[in-house]
Motif scaffolding. Structure first.
Motif, short mmCIF file in Angstrom:
data_model
loop_
_atom_site.label_atom_id
_atom_site.label_comp_id
_atom_site.label_asym_id
_atom_site.label_seq_id
_atom_site.Cartn_x
_atom_site.Cartn_y
_atom_site.Cartn_z
N SER A 100 0.83 -1.20 0.00
CA SER A 100 0.00 0.00 0.00
C SER A 100 0.86 1.25 0.00
O SER A 100 0.60 2.21 -0.73
N LEU A 101 1.89 1.25 0.85
CA LEU A 101 2.78 2.40 0.91
C LEU A 101 3.61 2.52 -0.35
O LEU A 101 3.82 3.62 -0.86
N LEU A 102 4.06 1.38 -0.88
CA LEU A 102 4.87 1.40 -2.09
C LEU A 102 4.10 2.00 -3.27
O LEU A 102 4.65 2.70 -4.11
N ALA A 103 2.78 1.74 -3.31
CA ALA A 103 1.97 2.25 -4.42
C ALA A 103 1.96 3.77 -4.44
O ALA A 103 1.79 4.39 -5.50
N LYS A 121 -10.28 17.33 -0.85
CA LYS A 121 -9.58 16.18 -1.39
C LYS A 121 -8.47 15.78 -0.41
O LYS A 121 -7.59 16.58 -0.09
N LEU A 122 -8.50 14.54 0.06
CA LEU A 122 -7.47 14.03 0.94
C LEU A 122 -6.28 13.57 0.11
O LEU A 122 -6.42 12.76 -0.81
N LEU A 123 -5.10 14.09 0.43
CA LEU A 123 -3.87 13.67 -0.22
C LEU A 123 -2.86 13.27 0.84
O LEU A 123 -2.60 14.03 1.78
N THR A 124 -2.33 12.07 0.71
CA THR A 124 -1.30 11.58 1.62
C THR A 124 0.02 11.57 0.87
O THR A 124 0.16 10.91 -0.15
N VAL A 125 0.99 12.31 1.38
CA VAL A 125 2.24 12.56 0.66
C VAL A 125 3.40 12.02 1.48
O VAL A 125 3.56 12.35 2.66
N PHE A 126 4.24 11.18 0.84
CA PHE A 126 5.38 10.57 1.50
C PHE A 126 6.69 11.04 0.89
O PHE A 126 6.75 11.50 -0.24
N TRP A 149 -3.12 16.17 -9.26
CA TRP A 149 -4.54 16.07 -8.94
C TRP A 149 -5.34 17.11 -9.72
O TRP A 149 -6.46 16.83 -10.18
N LEU A 150 -4.78 18.30 -9.91
CA LEU A 150 -5.45 19.29 -10.75
C LEU A 150 -5.60 18.77 -12.18
O LEU A 150 -6.65 18.97 -12.81
N SER A 188 -6.89 6.13 -5.57
CA SER A 188 -8.27 6.37 -5.15
C SER A 188 -8.30 7.06 -3.80
O SER A 188 -7.30 7.11 -3.07
N ASP A 189 -9.47 7.60 -3.44
CA ASP A 189 -9.63 8.21 -2.13
C ASP A 189 -9.37 7.18 -1.03
O ASP A 189 -8.78 7.50 0.01
N ALA A 190 -9.80 5.95 -1.26
CA ALA A 190 -9.58 4.89 -0.27
C ALA A 190 -8.09 4.61 -0.09
O ALA A 190 -7.63 4.38 1.03
N ASP A 191 -7.33 4.63 -1.19
CA ASP A 191 -5.88 4.43 -1.11
C ASP A 191 -5.24 5.51 -0.24
O ASP A 191 -4.38 5.23 0.60
N GLU A 192 -5.64 6.76 -0.48
CA GLU A 192 -5.07 7.87 0.27
C GLU A 192 -5.38 7.76 1.76
O GLU A 192 -4.51 7.97 2.61
N ALA A 193 -6.63 7.45 2.08
CA ALA A 193 -7.04 7.34 3.48
C ALA A 193 -6.35 6.17 4.17
O ALA A 193 -5.88 6.28 5.31
#
Length: 213
Positions: A13-16, A131-136, A171-172, A189-194
């Protein structure tokens, strides 16, 4: 204890969300995306009450806001379309990997953002919900076991901010209809980000949920 399949799922999941290298500093040679009539208006970043991830170094609201606003301006301030669009970012959470902490708990540094966009000419909010964005930080030889050993807090925050600005830009593009151009396919997807955010910010909760299933 996490089962082997569960460990593999978390890692995948994190690698994606960390497949490519970290975003480089924007220069005159940095390519522009196709954002149609987009021109950057208000650059709003709020880090008040941002949750600190477990085992994270501490950053102040001002440090986070300053770094993220600078990265957003550097990347999106280059566009000179015919219409103004305002972007508001709420920093929901952050993590800056500490040295000497097991990889299971802090695989890398992270920003969790809620992003909204407004069309200035129409005085219209384009996002029905943030929009939820998870950034690593991206995986590399330096960060595979956590960047706390190889990067300072300031370096981590600068890299995260550049990655965040790049992710917002993409995302834009995924919402190109806002700017009169064809949208590109979503990267996640939103689910991936969450899910990715929860794995880092609430590892105990996700472990308990896994054990109960």
């Amino acid at each position: 204890m996490l089962s082997v399949p569960r460990r593999m799922f978390i890692a995948l999941s994190l690698l994606a969300l960390t497949a490519c290298g970290d975003a480089q500093e924007v220069t005159e040679e940095t390519a522009l995306a196709n954002l149609g009539d987009f021109s950057y208006g208000y650059n709003v970043v709020i880090a008040k009450d941002a949750q600190k991830a477990p085992f994270s170094r501490t950053a102040s609201e001002e440090e986070i806001e300053t770094a993220l606003k600078a990265a957003m301006q550097a990347r999106l301030g280059r566009y000179d379309g015919d219409k103004l669009y305002h972007i508001g970012i709420k920093v929901d959470a952050y993590g800056l990997a500490m040295p000497g902490v097991p990889v299971l708990f802090t695989p890398k540094s992270v920003l969790v953002l809620s992003v909204n966009v407004w069309d200035d000419s129409q005085e219209l909010k384009l996002t029905e919900k943030p929009k939820l964005l998870t950034v690593f930080e991206k995986l590399s030889g330096e960060t595979l076991i956590g960047s706390g050993l190889t990067r300072t807090k300031e370096e981590q925050l600068a890299i995260l901010s550049r990655n965040a600005a790049l992710k917002v830009e993409r995302w834009l593009q995924e919402n190109g209809q806002w700017f009169g151009v064809e949208p590109i396919a979503p990267e996640s997807s939103d689910a991936d980000e969450a899910r990715a955010a929860l794995e880092v910010l609430a590892p105990e909760a996700t472990q308990a949920a896994s054990n109960s299933n």
